[in-house]
Design a protein around this motif. Structure first.
Motif: not given
Length: 136
Positions: A70-99
């Protein structure tokens, strides 16, 4: 395995636990339930600045992994406010955690009455298992 999670997904998984709590529960299922319902504290630091240190408190490992997603999903929404339906894969989540500057977990173990520390790699493994369960 390529996991794609819809940003507006429903919170799932509790039906199984609810069934265990209200039904006749085998010893093995009780053991699994006790493992899943262990109090978990996520410690994180978002940048090198020590002032960004914070923690998130959850009643179970499952809730903690859902909270990280949910924390990562909120960050995605902040970065992409105009996009209604966002999707991500596990490597995106891993990059967020590693970042993050730091992330670790403290999980309560009732057998020793103490919190056991877990590193970022453990968190990534547990989030993958969590998302895999949600996908099925």
């Amino acid at each position: 395995m390529d996991l794609r999670i819809d940003i507006y997904r429903n919170v799932r998984g509790w039906r199984w636990f609810k069934g265990l709590v209200h039904g006749r529960v085998s010893l093995w299922k009780r053991h699994l339930l006790s493992l899943a319902n262990r109090h978990t504290i996520i410690l994180m630091q978002t940048s090198p600045n020590r002032a960004t240190r914070t923690f998130m408190d959850y009643e179970s490992i499952t809730q903690a992994m859902d909270g990280i997603c949910a924390l990562y999903e909120r960050k995605l929404k902040e970065l992409n406010p105009a996009i209604r339906n966002l999707s991500y894969d596990i490597s995106d989540l891993y990059n967020f955690i590693d970042g993050l500057a730091d992330m670790s977990a403290l999980v309560y173990d009732s057998s020793i009455h103490a919190y056991l520390p877990h590193d970022r790699q453990w968190i990534k493994q547990r989030t993958f298992q969590h998302l895999k369960k949600l996908a099925h």
